[in-house]
Design a protein around this motif. Structure first.
Motif, PDB file in Angstrom:
ATOM      1  N   ALA A  19     -40.394   9.905 -38.247  1.00 51.05           N
ATOM      2  CA  ALA A  19     -39.246  10.622 -38.081  1.00 51.05           C
ATOM      3  C   ALA A  19     -39.256  11.331 -36.576  1.00 51.05           C
ATOM      4  N   SER A  20     -40.529  11.546 -36.260  1.00 49.08           N
ATOM      5  CA  SER A  20     -40.459  12.099 -34.714  1.00 49.08           C
ATOM      6  C   SER A  20     -40.113  10.892 -33.800  1.00 49.08           C
ATOM      7  N   ALA A  21     -40.568   9.758 -34.026  1.00 50.92           N
ATOM      8  CA  ALA A  21     -39.986   8.587 -33.414  1.00 50.92           C
ATOM      9  C   ALA A  21     -38.505   8.393 -33.407  1.00 50.92           C
ATOM     10  N   ILE A  22     -38.083   8.472 -34.520  1.00 49.69           N
ATOM     11  CA  ILE A  22     -36.510   8.319 -34.750  1.00 49.69           C
ATOM     12  C   ILE A  22     -35.669   9.561 -34.079  1.00 49.69           C
ATOM     13  N   ALA A  23     -36.273  10.541 -34.056  1.00 45.53           N
ATOM     14  CA  ALA A  23     -35.764  11.799 -33.290  1.00 45.53           C
ATOM     15  C   ALA A  23     -35.674  11.470 -31.862  1.00 45.53           C
ATOM     16  N   LEU A  24     -36.798  10.871 -31.323  1.00 45.70           N
ATOM     17  CA  LEU A  24     -36.904  10.626 -29.826  1.00 45.70           C
ATOM     18  C   LEU A  24     -36.246   9.161 -29.427  1.00 45.70           C
ATOM     19  N   THR A  25     -35.513   8.614 -30.351  1.00 49.85           N
ATOM     20  CA  THR A  25     -35.018   7.352 -29.865  1.00 49.85           C
ATOM     21  C   THR A  25     -34.089   7.516 -28.806  1.00 49.85           C
ATOM     22  N   PRO A  26     -33.224   8.186 -28.538  1.00 51.01           N
ATOM     23  CA  PRO A  26     -32.302   8.229 -27.544  1.00 51.01           C
ATOM     24  C   PRO A  26     -33.042   8.291 -26.156  1.00 51.01           C
ATOM     25  N   ALA A  27     -34.146   9.066 -26.128  1.00 50.32           N
ATOM     26  CA  ALA A  27     -34.890   9.068 -24.940  1.00 50.32           C
ATOM     27  C   ALA A  27     -35.574   7.900 -24.637  1.00 50.32           C
ATOM     28  N   PHE A  28     -36.146   7.044 -25.838  1.00 54.02           N
ATOM     29  CA  PHE A  28     -36.799   5.803 -25.616  1.00 54.02           C
ATOM     30  C   PHE A  28     -35.647   4.802 -24.954  1.00 54.02           C
ATOM     31  N   ALA A  29     -34.449   4.997 -25.796  1.00 55.51           N
ATOM     32  CA  ALA A  29     -33.540   3.995 -25.136  1.00 55.51           C
ATOM     33  C   ALA A  29     -32.910   4.095 -24.033  1.00 55.51           C
ATOM     34  N   ALA A  30     -33.109   5.429 -23.349  1.00 57.83           N
ATOM     35  CA  ALA A  30     -32.746   5.570 -22.033  1.00 57.83           C
ATOM     36  C   ALA A  30     -33.504   4.830 -21.043  1.00 57.83           C
TER      37      ALA A  30
END
Length: 161
Positions: A19-30
């Motif tokens: 769930a934490s990785a999903i919440a940080l998905t926009p930063a990873f996508a950037a």
């Protein structure tokens, strides 16, 4: 029984880590490019880190607390993630705009970035704060043992002068 509790704590950690990785998905996508192989490794390491933190928790309650703290920190960072992603999207839009319309594309991308970051800030700060408070209560709360030690007893009465 000990093995079952340890396995349950690991499952709690993996769930909250995902769930934490999903919440940080926009930063990873950037930060992801077409040939990037590091981002999935970072996401999996976040899941494993949360699993390890919950595994070493002394109780299942504390494991839930640590999971909520990790998820709350990730959701609380959602506005920064959205800002990074909107900046990356604006850069791509302005870079691919036609020769005469770069200014219009930049204004449109800026307004869209403000809207996305504003919505992410609204939800991220509220939900992130709630998750962090739940994590703090679960991690730090509980019974506290207080031992009261009596001092030496006086045999003569106190007299005021």
């Amino acid at each position: 029984m000990i093995i079952a509790k340890a396995a349950f704590r690991i499952l709690i950690g993996i769930f909250f880590g995902a769930a934490s990785a999903i919440a940080l998905t926009p930063a990873f996508a950037a930060f992801t490019s077409a040939e990037d192989r590091v981002t999935p490794i970072v996401m999996m390491s976040l899941v494993l880190l949360c699993g390890v933190l919950c595994f070493f928790a002394p109780s299942i309650r504390r494991a839930f607390g640590r999971g909520f703290l990790a998820l709350g920190a990730s959701v609380f960072a959602l506005p920064i993630s959205a800002f990074l992603l909107s900046g990356r999207a604006a850069s791509e839009v302005v870079g691919t705009a036609e020769a005469g319309s770069e200014a219009i594309a930049a204004v449109g991308a800026g307004l869209a970035g403000i809207a996305v970051t504003g919505v992410a800030t609204f939800f991220g700060l509220i939900i992130g704060t709630i998750l962090l408070l739940i994590g703090l209560v679960l991690s730090l709360g509980g019974r506290r043992e207080v031992i009261i030690v009596d001092g030496p007893q006086r045999t003569e009465p106190m007299v005021r002068k």
